[in-house]
Design a protein around this motif. Structure first.
Motif, PDB file in Angstrom:
ATOM      1  N   MET A   1       0.836  -1.190   0.000  1.00  0.00           N
ATOM      2  CA  MET A   1       0.000   0.000   0.000  1.00  0.00           C
ATOM      3  C   MET A   1       0.869   1.237   0.000  1.00  0.00           C
ATOM      4  N   SER A   2       0.262   2.302  -0.357  1.00  0.00           N
ATOM      5  CA  SER A   2       0.952   3.577  -0.367  1.00  0.00           C
ATOM      6  C   SER A   2       0.038   4.623   0.270  1.00  0.00           C
ATOM      7  N   TRP A   3       0.604   5.457   1.093  1.00  0.00           N
ATOM      8  CA  TRP A   3      -0.167   6.496   1.775  1.00  0.00           C
ATOM      9  C   TRP A   3      -0.762   7.482   0.780  1.00  0.00           C
ATOM     10  N   SER A   4      -1.970   7.938   1.103  1.00  0.00           N
ATOM     11  CA  SER A   4      -2.650   8.937   0.284  1.00  0.00           C
ATOM     12  C   SER A   4      -3.642   9.699   1.160  1.00  0.00           C
ATOM     13  N   TRP A   5      -4.327  10.632   0.549  1.00  0.00           N
ATOM     14  CA  TRP A   5      -5.396  11.330   1.254  1.00  0.00           C
ATOM     15  C   TRP A   5      -6.597  11.442   0.337  1.00  0.00           C
ATOM     16  N   GLU A   6      -7.777  11.614   0.943  1.00  0.00           N
ATOM     17  CA  GLU A   6      -8.993  11.775   0.162  1.00  0.00           C
ATOM     18  C   GLU A   6     -10.041  12.507   0.989  1.00  0.00           C
ATOM     19  N   TYR A   7     -11.018  13.039   0.277  1.00  0.00           N
ATOM     20  CA  TYR A   7     -12.173  13.650   0.924  1.00  0.00           C
ATOM     21  C   TYR A   7     -13.191  12.557   1.223  1.00  0.00           C
ATOM     22  N   LEU A   8     -13.852  12.671   2.375  1.00  0.00           N
ATOM     23  CA  LEU A   8     -14.871  11.692   2.723  1.00  0.00           C
ATOM     24  C   LEU A   8     -16.092  12.430   3.254  1.00  0.00           C
ATOM     25  N   PRO A   9     -17.289  12.240   2.757  1.00  0.00           N
ATOM     26  CA  PRO A   9     -17.710  11.128   1.920  1.00  0.00           C
ATOM     27  C   PRO A   9     -17.353  11.277   0.446  1.00  0.00           C
ATOM     28  N   SER A  10     -17.198  12.518  -0.039  1.00  0.00           N
ATOM     29  CA  SER A  10     -16.755  12.711  -1.419  1.00  0.00           C
ATOM     30  C   SER A  10     -16.201  14.122  -1.552  1.00  0.00           C
ATOM     31  N   GLU A  11     -15.376  14.333  -2.564  1.00  0.00           N
ATOM     32  CA  GLU A  11     -14.821  15.666  -2.788  1.00  0.00           C
ATOM     33  C   GLU A  11     -15.936  16.681  -3.045  1.00  0.00           C
ATOM     34  N   GLU A  12     -16.902  16.303  -3.850  1.00  0.00           N
ATOM     35  CA  GLU A  12     -17.999  17.218  -4.174  1.00  0.00           C
ATOM     36  C   GLU A  12     -18.756  17.643  -2.918  1.00  0.00           C
ATOM     37  N   TYR A  13     -19.041  16.689  -2.042  1.00  0.00           N
ATOM     38  CA  TYR A  13     -19.797  16.986  -0.825  1.00  0.00           C
ATOM     39  C   TYR A  13     -19.006  17.872   0.129  1.00  0.00           C
ATOM     40  N   VAL A  14     -17.749  17.550   0.351  1.00  0.00           N
ATOM     41  CA  VAL A  14     -16.933  18.264   1.341  1.00  0.00           C
ATOM     42  C   VAL A  14     -16.544  19.660   0.855  1.00  0.00           C
ATOM     43  N   THR A  15     -16.281  19.811  -0.426  1.00  0.00           N
ATOM     44  CA  THR A  15     -15.711  21.075  -0.924  1.00  0.00           C
ATOM     45  C   THR A  15     -16.722  22.002  -1.575  1.00  0.00           C
ATOM     46  N   LYS A  16     -17.968  21.630  -1.632  1.00  0.00           N
ATOM     47  CA  LYS A  16     -18.980  22.414  -2.334  1.00  0.00           C
ATOM     48  C   LYS A  16     -18.974  23.879  -1.889  1.00  0.00           C
ATOM     49  N   GLY A  17     -18.744  24.770  -2.839  1.00  0.00           N
ATOM     50  CA  GLY A  17     -18.767  26.196  -2.576  1.00  0.00           C
ATOM     51  C   GLY A  17     -17.462  26.790  -2.073  1.00  0.00           C
ATOM     52  N   ALA A  18     -16.448  25.970  -1.891  1.00  0.00           N
ATOM     53  CA  ALA A  18     -15.165  26.470  -1.374  1.00  0.00           C
ATOM     54  C   ALA A  18     -14.351  27.100  -2.499  1.00  0.00           C
ATOM     55  N   PRO A  19     -13.658  28.204  -2.210  1.00  0.00           N
ATOM     56  CA  PRO A  19     -12.822  28.851  -3.230  1.00  0.00           C
ATOM     57  C   PRO A  19     -11.663  27.948  -3.658  1.00  0.00           C
ATOM     58  N   THR A  20     -11.288  28.036  -4.926  1.00  0.00           N
ATOM     59  CA  THR A  20     -10.233  27.169  -5.450  1.00  0.00           C
ATOM     60  C   THR A  20      -8.871  27.447  -4.802  1.00  0.00           C
ATOM     61  N   ASP A  21      -8.564  28.693  -4.473  1.00  0.00           N
ATOM     62  CA  ASP A  21      -7.291  28.991  -3.804  1.00  0.00           C
ATOM     63  C   ASP A  21      -7.215  28.310  -2.439  1.00  0.00           C
ATOM     64  N   PHE A  22      -8.323  28.345  -1.728  1.00  0.00           N
ATOM     65  CA  PHE A  22      -8.394  27.685  -0.427  1.00  0.00           C
ATOM     66  C   PHE A  22      -8.218  26.181  -0.576  1.00  0.00           C
ATOM     67  N   LEU A  23      -8.895  25.590  -1.559  1.00  0.00           N
ATOM     68  CA  LEU A  23      -8.771  24.143  -1.768  1.00  0.00           C
ATOM     69  C   LEU A  23      -7.362  23.746  -2.178  1.00  0.00           C
ATOM     70  N   ALA A  24      -6.667  24.627  -2.893  1.00  0.00           N
ATOM     71  CA  ALA A  24      -5.267  24.354  -3.238  1.00  0.00           C
ATOM     72  C   ALA A  24      -4.417  24.326  -1.969  1.00  0.00           C
ATOM     73  N   ALA A  25      -4.693  25.228  -1.032  1.00  0.00           N
ATOM     74  CA  ALA A  25      -3.953  25.245   0.242  1.00  0.00           C
ATOM     75  C   ALA A  25      -4.257  23.986   1.053  1.00  0.00           C
ATOM     76  N   VAL A  26      -5.509  23.530   1.035  1.00  0.00           N
ATOM     77  CA  VAL A  26      -5.874  22.287   1.719  1.00  0.00           C
ATOM     78  C   VAL A  26      -5.110  21.119   1.106  1.00  0.00           C
ATOM     79  N   SER A  27      -5.040  21.077  -0.201  1.00  0.00           N
ATOM     80  CA  SER A  27      -4.337  19.998  -0.898  1.00  0.00           C
ATOM     81  C   SER A  27      -2.856  19.948  -0.530  1.00  0.00           C
ATOM     82  N   VAL A  28      -2.219  21.108  -0.501  1.00  0.00           N
ATOM     83  CA  VAL A  28      -0.796  21.173  -0.144  1.00  0.00           C
ATOM     84  C   VAL A  28      -0.588  20.656   1.285  1.00  0.00           C
TER      85      VAL A  28
END
Length: 85
Positions: A1-28
């Motif tokens: 296995m290899s470590w990773s990250w994901e949104y739960l329950p889904s990216e669409e549900y968790v990030t709905k309405g969030a600004p893209t710059d903010f989501l880029a900071a979350v990703s980093v």
């Protein structure tokens, strides 16, 4: 296995309405959390303890909630909060 990250329950549900710059900071920051968890749990698949508690982390433009699941070698982002949402 290899470590990773994901949104739960889904990216669409968790990030709905969030600004893209903010989501880029979350990703980093989530990528950094994956590297830290990988170093802490050298072989997460053999981990036998209780999972870590949910934690909150501030990033540019807001904050997010996450937890680490060592046995799945996974960092789960389950909530993002931005005043611009």
């Amino acid at each position: 296995m290899s470590w990773s990250w994901e949104y739960l329950p889904s990216e669409e549900y968790v990030t709905k309405g969030a600004p893209t710059d903010f989501l880029a900071a979350v990703s980093v920051k989530a990528d950094e959390l994956v590297r830290a968890a990988e170093a802490q749990y050298l072989d997460g698949t053999t981990y036998e303890g209780a999972g870590e508690a949910m934690r909150y982390l501030d990033v540019a433009g807001g904050s997010f909630a996450y937890y680490v699941v060592p046995r799945l070698e996974l960092v789960v982002v389950c909530q993002v909060t931005s005043p611009l949402m």
